[in-house]
Design a protein around this motif. Structure first.
Motif, short mmCIF file in Angstrom:
data_model
loop_
_atom_site.label_atom_id
_atom_site.label_comp_id
_atom_site.label_asym_id
_atom_site.label_seq_id
_atom_site.Cartn_x
_atom_site.Cartn_y
_atom_site.Cartn_z
N MET A 166 0.84 -1.20 0.00
CA MET A 166 0.00 0.00 0.00
C MET A 166 0.87 1.24 0.00
N LEU A 167 0.32 2.34 -0.49
CA LEU A 167 1.07 3.58 -0.45
C LEU A 167 1.31 3.95 1.01
N GLY A 168 2.52 4.38 1.29
CA GLY A 168 2.88 4.65 2.67
C GLY A 168 3.68 3.52 3.28
N GLU A 169 3.77 2.38 2.58
CA GLU A 169 4.57 1.29 3.09
C GLU A 169 6.03 1.72 3.19
N ASN A 170 6.72 1.20 4.20
CA ASN A 170 8.11 1.56 4.42
C ASN A 170 8.99 0.76 3.46
N ALA A 171 8.99 1.16 2.20
CA ALA A 171 9.64 0.39 1.14
C ALA A 171 11.14 0.61 1.13
N THR A 172 11.86 -0.35 0.55
CA THR A 172 13.30 -0.26 0.41
C THR A 172 13.68 -0.21 -1.06
N ILE A 173 14.96 0.08 -1.30
CA ILE A 173 15.50 0.15 -2.66
C ILE A 173 16.75 -0.73 -2.72
N GLU A 174 17.25 -0.94 -3.91
CA GLU A 174 18.54 -1.60 -4.04
C GLU A 174 19.61 -0.76 -3.34
N VAL A 175 20.59 -1.42 -2.76
CA VAL A 175 21.64 -0.70 -2.03
C VAL A 175 22.35 0.27 -2.98
N ARG A 176 22.49 1.53 -2.54
CA ARG A 176 23.11 2.55 -3.36
C ARG A 176 24.59 2.25 -3.59
N GLU A 177 25.07 2.66 -4.74
CA GLU A 177 26.47 2.45 -5.07
C GLU A 177 27.36 3.13 -4.03
N GLY A 178 28.36 2.40 -3.58
CA GLY A 178 29.28 2.94 -2.59
C GLY A 178 28.82 2.77 -1.16
N GLU A 179 27.63 2.18 -0.93
CA GLU A 179 27.10 2.02 0.42
C GLU A 179 26.77 0.56 0.71
N GLY A 180 27.48 -0.34 0.04
CA GLY A 180 27.21 -1.76 0.18
C GLY A 180 27.63 -2.32 1.53
N LEU A 181 27.00 -3.45 1.91
CA LEU A 181 27.31 -4.17 3.14
C LEU A 181 27.96 -5.50 2.79
N ASN A 182 28.87 -5.96 3.61
CA ASN A 182 29.37 -7.33 3.52
C ASN A 182 28.35 -8.22 4.20
N ILE A 183 27.34 -8.64 3.44
CA ILE A 183 26.22 -9.36 4.04
C ILE A 183 26.65 -10.71 4.60
N GLN B 254 18.07 -1.38 1.01
CA GLN B 254 18.39 -0.16 1.75
C GLN B 254 17.15 0.73 1.84
N TYR B 255 17.01 1.38 2.99
CA TYR B 255 15.96 2.37 3.13
C TYR B 255 16.45 3.67 2.50
N PRO B 256 15.65 4.30 1.62
CA PRO B 256 16.15 5.46 0.87
C PRO B 256 16.20 6.75 1.65
N SER B 257 15.41 6.87 2.71
CA SER B 257 15.36 8.14 3.44
C SER B 257 16.52 8.24 4.40
N GLY B 258 16.73 9.44 4.89
CA GLY B 258 17.82 9.69 5.83
C GLY B 258 19.05 10.24 5.14
N ASN B 259 19.60 11.27 5.74
CA ASN B 259 20.78 11.94 5.17
C ASN B 259 22.04 11.71 5.98
N SER B 260 21.96 10.90 7.01
CA SER B 260 23.11 10.73 7.89
C SER B 260 23.41 9.25 8.05
N ASN B 261 23.00 8.64 9.18
CA ASN B 261 23.24 7.22 9.36
C ASN B 261 22.47 6.42 8.31
N LEU B 262 23.01 5.26 7.95
CA LEU B 262 22.45 4.45 6.88
C LEU B 262 21.67 3.28 7.46
N THR B 263 20.56 2.94 6.81
CA THR B 263 19.65 1.92 7.32
C THR B 263 19.38 0.88 6.25
N TYR B 264 19.46 -0.39 6.63
CA TYR B 264 19.31 -1.50 5.70
C TYR B 264 18.28 -2.49 6.23
#
Length: 355
Positions: free
Chosen positions: A1-18, A40-50
């Protein structure tokens, strides 16, 4: 539904060693099995959230940003600890499950918490919810009441006596944010010396109240309940939480609370549905908060201006990282416009004396 806390593919340069994360989690968290996926969660300008999704459990990982970091900033343990310690008395935080300062895993400290299911909304109420003004008003009231509850918790009984220094909090914040501005200022940005001077010259005495402060209290930092999105399920982004004067936290919150009647430049910065029909005004917000907490909000105009200025400094710090080549995130390139708008808004509110 609209408003769901959706994620995106991990941004370039911000990858995790999963693989390394998976090994650390399985060694410390009971019941995990299978191979996790990471987005990755797209929002946030500081700490990164996955999002770390196992076949039968969904987790969220938080880590500091890449690149050079300020000495006292991006402390993952503070975020982890505040949620862990608040949970027994304040259920509107996620359940934390793991923290480590072992930087060999992903290059930085990080923590993991359970994912809270429910919608996360930004500028507008999803139209398919078919809400009326009463529904929106209920969300606004619940949002205010959650802040009031947080600000009246017995923080000492929760074991947070060593979490911060409440004495002198107001002066420390004003002088501290002015100092951060000086360090983050870059060529081409207005200095706003007059705003800084007004804040120092008109500094109020401590209110006498001490509480846990969220520091970034906005609707778009809250997961709403899936079964009733008028209610708050979990508050996120405790990055700049503290122990101190609650009116400073209220001022920060009001600085984000854009009203429908506000001028166009303010609406350019809207990040939550505070202007939706039915939402309380800033004045009504402060009044209800005062009624719920018993705190005197008669001088909240000062704290409101402080909140505007603090936000300007935060955004300038992010913009400065881009200008100085510490990040390549193009979102930060144009943040100078927001800094200028917020500085001008602080001037206007100082002159008008209004919320």
């Amino acid at each position: 539904m609209l408003g769901e806390n959706a994620t995106i593919e991990v941004r370039e340069g911000e990858g995790l060693n999963i693989e390394a994360v998976d090994a650390a989690l399985k060694a410390n968290v009971d019941g995990l099995s299978g191979t996790p996926s990471v987005t990755q969660y797209p929002s946030g300008n500081s700490n990164l959230t996955y999002a770390i999704d196992y076949p039968d459990r969904r987790l969220v990982l938080r880590r500091p940003p890449f690149g050079p970091l300020p000495k006292a900033g991006h402390n993952m343990f503070r975020e982890y600890r505040i949620m862990r310690d608040l949970k027994p008395a304040f259920d509107q935080v996620p359940q934390t499950v793991f923290y480590t300062d072992d930087e060999s895993i992903i290059g930085k400290e990080f923590y993991v918490m359970d994912r809270v299911d429910g919608p996360l909304i930004h500028k507008t109420i999803p139209p398919e919810w078919n809400w009326n003004a009463d529904d929106t008003a209920q969300l606004g009231e619940n949002f205010i009441d959650a802040l009031a509850k947080l600000h009246t918790l017995d923080w000492k009984a929760l074991g947070l006596e060593d979490f911060g220094r409440p004495e002198g909090y107001v002066e420390r914040q004003i002088l501290g944010w002015n100092k951060r501005w000086d360090k983050a200022w870059t060529d081409g940005i207005t200095r706003f010396d007059d705003v800084q001077k007004w804040l120092e010259d008109n500094m109020p005495a401590e209110s006498g109240n001490v509480s846990v402060l969220h520091g970034d209290y906005r609707v778009d930092n809250a997961i709403l309940k899936a079964e009733d999105p008028r209610q708050i399920a979990a508050l996120l982004d405790w990055e700049i939480c503290a122990i101190g004067d609650p009116l400073m936290d209220l001022g920060n919150t009001l600085s984000y609370w854009i009203e429908a009647s506000d001028p166009a430049p303010m609406h350019m910065m809207i990040r939550q549905p505070s202007a939706a029909p039915g939402m309380p005004s800033r004045r009504e917000f402060a009044q209800r908060y005062g009624e719920k907490t018993g705190y005197d909000v008669s001088d909240i105009h000062y704290h409101f201006v402080y909140g505007i200025w603090r936000l300007a400094v935060i955004i300038q710090q992010i913009h400065a990282r881009y200008v100085r080549g510490q990040t390549q995130d193009e979102r930060f390139a144009v943040m100078d416009k927001s800094v200028e708008a917020l500085g001008a808004l602080a001037r206007y509110k100082i002159d008008s004396g209004t919320l």
